[in-house]
Design an enzyme around this catalytic site. Structure first.
Site, PDB file in Angstrom:
ATOM      1  CG  PHE A  47     -11.953   9.486   1.370  1.00 36.83           C
ATOM      2  CD1 PHE A  47     -12.911   8.602   0.744  1.00 36.83           C
ATOM      3  CD2 PHE A  47     -11.708  10.453   0.449  1.00 36.83           C
ATOM      4  CE1 PHE A  47     -13.335   8.694  -0.197  1.00 36.83           C
ATOM      5  CE2 PHE A  47     -12.251  10.862  -0.729  1.00 36.83           C
ATOM      6  CZ  PHE A  47     -13.314   9.923  -1.019  1.00 36.83           C
ATOM      7  CG  ASN A  48      -6.385  10.789   3.858  1.00 38.03           C
ATOM      8  OD1 ASN A  48      -7.079  10.931   2.708  1.00 38.03           O
ATOM      9  ND2 ASN A  48      -4.947  10.758   3.650  1.00 38.03           N
ATOM     10  CE  LYS A  91      -0.191   0.749   5.058  1.00 39.15           C
ATOM     11  NZ  LYS A  91      -0.870   1.249   5.853  1.00 39.15           N
ATOM     12  CE  LYS A 103      -5.632  -0.746  -2.604  1.00 45.95           C
ATOM     13  NZ  LYS A 103      -5.886  -2.056  -1.862  1.00 45.95           N
ATOM     14  CG  ASN A 151      -0.155   6.803   4.572  1.00 47.73           C
ATOM     15  OD1 ASN A 151      -0.116   5.653   4.571  1.00 47.73           O
ATOM     16  ND2 ASN A 151      -0.493   7.269   3.584  1.00 47.73           N
ATOM     17  CB  SER A 154      -7.647   3.762  -2.017  1.00 48.87           C
ATOM     18  OG  SER A 154      -7.107   4.880  -2.025  1.00 48.87           O
ATOM     19  CE1 TYR A 200      -2.447   0.810  -2.254  1.00 46.66           C
ATOM     20  CE2 TYR A 200      -2.879   3.094  -2.712  1.00 46.66           C
ATOM     21  CZ  TYR A 200      -3.242   1.866  -2.036  1.00 46.66           C
ATOM     22  OH  TYR A 200      -4.155   1.664  -0.826  1.00 46.66           O
TER      23      TYR A 200
HETATM   24  P1  NAD Z   1      -1.403  -2.974   6.271  1.00 46.57           P
HETATM   25  O1  NAD Z   1      -0.125  -2.949   5.538  1.00 46.57           O
HETATM   26  O2  NAD Z   1      -1.321  -2.670   7.690  1.00 46.57           O
HETATM   27  O3  NAD Z   1      -2.031  -4.332   5.965  1.00 46.57           O
HETATM   28  C1  NAD Z   1      -1.972  -5.123   4.906  1.00 46.57           C
HETATM   29  C2  NAD Z   1      -1.854  -6.380   5.588  1.00 46.57           C
HETATM   30  O4  NAD Z   1      -1.667  -7.402   4.372  1.00 46.57           O
HETATM   31  C3  NAD Z   1      -0.607  -6.611   6.326  1.00 46.57           C
HETATM   32  O5  NAD Z   1      -1.066  -7.324   7.563  1.00 46.57           O
HETATM   33  C4  NAD Z   1       0.407  -7.687   5.537  1.00 46.57           C
HETATM   34  O6  NAD Z   1       1.158  -8.227   6.230  1.00 46.57           O
HETATM   35  C5  NAD Z   1      -0.655  -8.419   4.436  1.00 46.57           C
HETATM   36  N1  NAD Z   1       0.030  -8.641   3.216  1.00 46.57           N
HETATM   37  C6  NAD Z   1       0.547  -8.120   2.324  1.00 46.57           C
HETATM   38  N2  NAD Z   1       1.096  -8.911   1.231  1.00 46.57           N
HETATM   39  C7  NAD Z   1       0.512 -10.014   1.686  1.00 46.57           C
HETATM   40  C8  NAD Z   1       0.573 -11.391   0.893  1.00 46.57           C
HETATM   41  N3  NAD Z   1       1.363 -11.530  -0.212  1.00 46.57           N
HETATM   42  N4  NAD Z   1      -0.101 -12.303   1.297  1.00 46.57           N
HETATM   43  C9  NAD Z   1      -0.682 -12.230   2.615  1.00 46.57           C
HETATM   44  N5  NAD Z   1      -0.888 -11.085   3.110  1.00 46.57           N
HETATM   45  C10 NAD Z   1      -0.231 -10.022   2.771  1.00 46.57           C
HETATM   46  O7  NAD Z   1      -2.340  -1.950   5.581  1.00 46.57           O
HETATM   47  P2  NAD Z   1      -3.675  -1.331   5.864  1.00 46.57           P
HETATM   48  O8  NAD Z   1      -3.479   0.127   6.113  1.00 46.57           O
HETATM   49  O9  NAD Z   1      -4.393  -1.945   7.027  1.00 46.57           O
HETATM   50  O10 NAD Z   1      -4.409  -1.357   4.418  1.00 46.57           O
HETATM   51  C11 NAD Z   1      -5.494  -2.483   4.427  1.00 46.57           C
HETATM   52  C12 NAD Z   1      -5.961  -2.452   2.803  1.00 46.57           C
HETATM   53  O11 NAD Z   1      -6.653  -1.159   2.890  1.00 46.57           O
HETATM   54  C13 NAD Z   1      -4.781  -2.563   1.829  1.00 46.57           C
HETATM   55  O12 NAD Z   1      -5.405  -3.336   0.815  1.00 46.57           O
HETATM   56  C14 NAD Z   1      -4.599  -1.153   1.411  1.00 46.57           C
HETATM   57  O13 NAD Z   1      -4.368  -0.760   0.005  1.00 46.57           O
HETATM   58  C15 NAD Z   1      -6.102  -0.385   1.687  1.00 46.57           C
HETATM   59  N6  NAD Z   1      -6.068   1.079   1.902  1.00 46.57           N
HETATM   60  C16 NAD Z   1      -5.438   1.542   2.957  1.00 46.57           C
HETATM   61  C17 NAD Z   1      -5.443   3.059   3.168  1.00 46.57           C
HETATM   62  C18 NAD Z   1      -4.706   3.461   4.151  1.00 46.57           C
HETATM   63  O14 NAD Z   1      -4.435   4.777   4.509  1.00 46.57           O
HETATM   64  N7  NAD Z   1      -4.212   2.744   5.094  1.00 46.57           N
HETATM   65  C19 NAD Z   1      -6.261   3.868   2.486  1.00 46.57           C
HETATM   66  C20 NAD Z   1      -6.816   3.242   1.240  1.00 46.57           C
HETATM   67  C21 NAD Z   1      -6.946   1.946   1.038  1.00 46.57           C
HETATM   68  N1  UFG Z   2       2.151  14.696   4.444  1.00 44.21           N
HETATM   69  C1  UFG Z   2       2.948  15.769   4.798  1.00 44.21           C
HETATM   70  N2  UFG Z   2       4.100  15.317   5.332  1.00 44.21           N
HETATM   71  C2  UFG Z   2       4.209  13.889   5.352  1.00 44.21           C
HETATM   72  C3  UFG Z   2       3.300  12.978   4.982  1.00 44.21           C
HETATM   73  C4  UFG Z   2       1.961  13.437   4.359  1.00 44.21           C
HETATM   74  O1  UFG Z   2       2.832  16.951   4.844  1.00 44.21           O
HETATM   75  O2  UFG Z   2       5.495  13.362   5.737  1.00 44.21           O
HETATM   76  C5  UFG Z   2       0.814  15.458   3.833  1.00 44.21           C
HETATM   77  C6  UFG Z   2       0.558  15.168   2.494  1.00 44.21           C
HETATM   78  O3  UFG Z   2       0.866  16.058   1.671  1.00 44.21           O
HETATM   79  C7  UFG Z   2      -1.031  15.126   2.412  1.00 44.21           C
HETATM   80  C8  UFG Z   2      -1.497  14.474   3.656  1.00 44.21           C
HETATM   81  O4  UFG Z   2      -0.426  14.837   4.697  1.00 44.21           O
HETATM   82  O5  UFG Z   2      -1.537  16.329   2.203  1.00 44.21           O
HETATM   83  C9  UFG Z   2      -1.805  13.322   3.836  1.00 44.21           C
HETATM   84  O6  UFG Z   2      -0.810  12.446   3.381  1.00 44.21           O
HETATM   85  P1  UFG Z   2      -0.859  10.662   3.275  1.00 44.21           P
HETATM   86  O7  UFG Z   2       0.405  10.352   2.542  1.00 44.21           O
HETATM   87  O8  UFG Z   2      -0.948  10.318   4.626  1.00 44.21           O
HETATM   88  O9  UFG Z   2      -2.130  10.270   2.430  1.00 44.21           O
HETATM   89  P2  UFG Z   2      -2.719  10.616   0.984  1.00 44.21           P
HETATM   90  O10 UFG Z   2      -3.815  11.747   1.133  1.00 44.21           O
HETATM   91  O11 UFG Z   2      -1.563  11.193   0.248  1.00 44.21           O
HETATM   92  O12 UFG Z   2      -2.927   9.231   0.611  1.00 44.21           O
HETATM   93  C10 UFG Z   2      -3.755   8.534   1.343  1.00 44.21           C
HETATM   94  C11 UFG Z   2      -3.283   6.975   1.155  1.00 44.21           C
HETATM   95  C12 UFG Z   2      -3.663   6.440  -0.218  1.00 44.21           C
HETATM   96  C13 UFG Z   2      -5.115   6.547  -0.544  1.00 44.21           C
HETATM   97  C14 UFG Z   2      -5.379   8.140  -0.329  1.00 44.21           C
HETATM   98  C15 UFG Z   2      -6.978   8.372  -0.674  1.00 44.21           C
HETATM   99  O13 UFG Z   2      -1.939   6.718   1.332  1.00 44.21           O
HETATM  100  O14 UFG Z   2      -3.595   4.987  -0.257  1.00 44.21           O
HETATM  101  O15 UFG Z   2      -5.022   8.645   0.946  1.00 44.21           O
HETATM  102  O16 UFG Z   2      -7.061   9.734  -0.201  1.00 44.21           O
HETATM  103  F1  UFG Z   2      -5.316   6.554  -1.790  1.00 44.21           F
END
Ligand code: NAD
Ligand code: UFG
Length: 331
Positions: A180-181, A85, A155, A201, A125, A151
């Site tokens: 979202f976030n 991710k 999605k 993030n 996402s 990435y």
């Molecule tokens: P995370 O990395 O904490 O969780 C993902 C889990 O998947 C981990 O435990 C990892 O070990 C496991 N994994 C990775 N590759 C694997 C594989 N090949 N086989 C089995 N397990 C595997 O991430 P998260 O923040 O909990 O995100 C969960 C989902 O939500 C992801 O698909 C991510 O893309 C999506 N998502 C996350 C965010 C965010 O900001 N956190 C935003 C939008 C979408």
């Molecule tokens: N930011 C900083 N400094 C940092 C990291 C982030 O200023 O070190 C700012 C970014 O510019 C942004 C905000 O904080 O304005 C949030 O940034 P994130 O990287 O936490 O999140 P994004 O909004 O860029 O992206 C996240 C997830 C994506 C998802 C998206 C959807 O990483 O997977 O939200 O809105 F698709």
């Protein structure tokens, strides 16, 4: 009663969702290869719920092992969190991202087909909207345009694959949840976001700065046309997000259903820093640096569809997320 396989259920969003599922009485098993999580998460789930879910230490790229999990599982539902991710990393390592996210999903879908599991919720996402050229997105906006990184493309591609599966099998149910976030953690402070390696993030970086592992937060730009010059995002508490999955599961029906999960409210980076400082009583060192490539000035959710159709609404605030984060940080 549904029996759920949570792929990636040891991760940040997955583990919080598993806790809420168990609390609601659902039986859950987890498939995860611990690429970005730790086995101790199971102990934490157990101490929060009194139940230790069955854990399959399996890489979803291993089709045979995935099949084994399904063969013995009798699952009715899959919630598919597993995947890579990190947006920046995906630009450096596109092949790893396409392989893990796409091939992994295909393996899960093949096993679902083989063992007659018809319901899947997918962690999508807001990134699928690309640059929507507007500040607030609803689900009717086109997707897949102007995607700036592998990435985000995975999605979008997985969403399309899942839609095609629904066309071929009229009994199949796909729910695309566009997060979202996600921020915050369980209010106990036991579970939280603890990524392996260097985080990308905002919140995990703020946490590392607060712990002293990173010297200061770099604020990516203060010259956007927003109320304080920094970017605005829709930060959604992970427990609200977790509950969104449960309501989505309880409303599953054949075909494709799509929901934004967000609060509808935007918060700037400086407001996030202030909220953290207020909740912790400590200063957070930061410096303003240049804009990060690909960042949109403003992105917030229109989440009215989830409220209308699922009865879901975010209840927690950024302040709640900060309070819970600090509890997690201080152990
Ligand atoms: P995370 O990395 O904490 O969780 C993902 C889990 O998947 C981990 O435990 C990892 O070990 C496991 N994994 C990775 N590759 C694997 C594989 N090949 N086989 C089995 N397990 C595997 O991430 P998260 O923040 O909990 O995100 C969960 C989902 O939500 C992801 O698909 C991510 O893309 C999506 N998502 C996350 C965010 C965010 O900001 N956190 C935003 C939008 C979408
Ligand atoms: N930011 C900083 N400094 C940092 C990291 C982030 O200023 O070190 C700012 C970014 O510019 C942004 C905000 O904080 O304005 C949030 O940034 P994130 O990287 O936490 O999140 P994004 O909004 O860029 O992206 C996240 C997830 C994506 C998802 C998206 C959807 O990483 O997977 O939200 O809105 F698709």
């Amino acid at each position: 009663m549904a029996k759920v396989l949570a792929t990636g259920g040891m991760g940040y969003i997955g583990s919080h969702t598993v806790v809420e599922l168990i609390k609601k009485g659902y039986e859950v098993e987890i498939l995860d290869n611990l690429y970005n999580s730790k086995e101790t998460v199971l102990d934490k789930i157990e101490s929060l719920t009194g139940v230790r879910p069955k854990f399959h230490y399996v890489d979803m790229l291993d089709a045979e092992k995935v099949d084994e999990v399904f063969k013995n599982g009798n699952f009715t539902n899959v919630i598919h969190f597993a995947g890579l991710k990190a947006v920046g990393e995906s630009v450096e390592k596109p092949l790893e991202y396409y392989k893990t996210n796409i091939d992994g999903t295909l393996n899960i879908l093949n096993s679902m087909k083989k063992y007659g599991v018809k319901n899947i919720i997918f962690s999508s996402s807001a990134t699928v909207y690309g640059d929507p050229h507007q500040d607030t997105c609803d689900e009717s906006l086109p997707t897949g345009r102007e995607l700036t990184n592998p990435y985000g493309k995975t999605k979008f591609m997985i969403e399309e694959i899942l839609k095609d599966v629904c066309v071929a099998d009229k009994d199949f149910s796909v729910t695309l949840l566009r997060y979202f976030n996600p921020v915050g953690n369980h209010e106990s402070g036991l579970l939280g976001e603890d990524p392996n390696g260097i985080p990308n993030n905002l919140m995990p970086i703020i946490m590392r700065v607060a712990k002293g592992d990173i010297e200061e937060l770099s604020v990516f730009g203060d010259d956007y046309k927003t109320r304080d010059g920094s970017c605005i995002r829709d930060y959604i508490h992970v427990v609200d997000l977790a509950n969104g999955h449960i309501l989505a599961m309880e409303h599953e029906k054949p075909g494709v259903s799509i929901y934004n999960l967000g609060t509808g409210t935007g918060t700037t980076v400086f407001e996030m820093i202030n909220a953290f400082e207020k909740a912790s009583g400590e200063k957070l060192p930061y410096k303003v640096v240049g804009r990060r490539a690909g960042d949109l000035p403003i992105l917030t959710a229109n989440a009215e569809k989830a409220e209308r159709e699922l009865g879901w609404k975010a209840e927690k605030t950024v302040e709640d997320a900060m309070r819970d984060t600090i509890k997690f940080l201080r152990g």
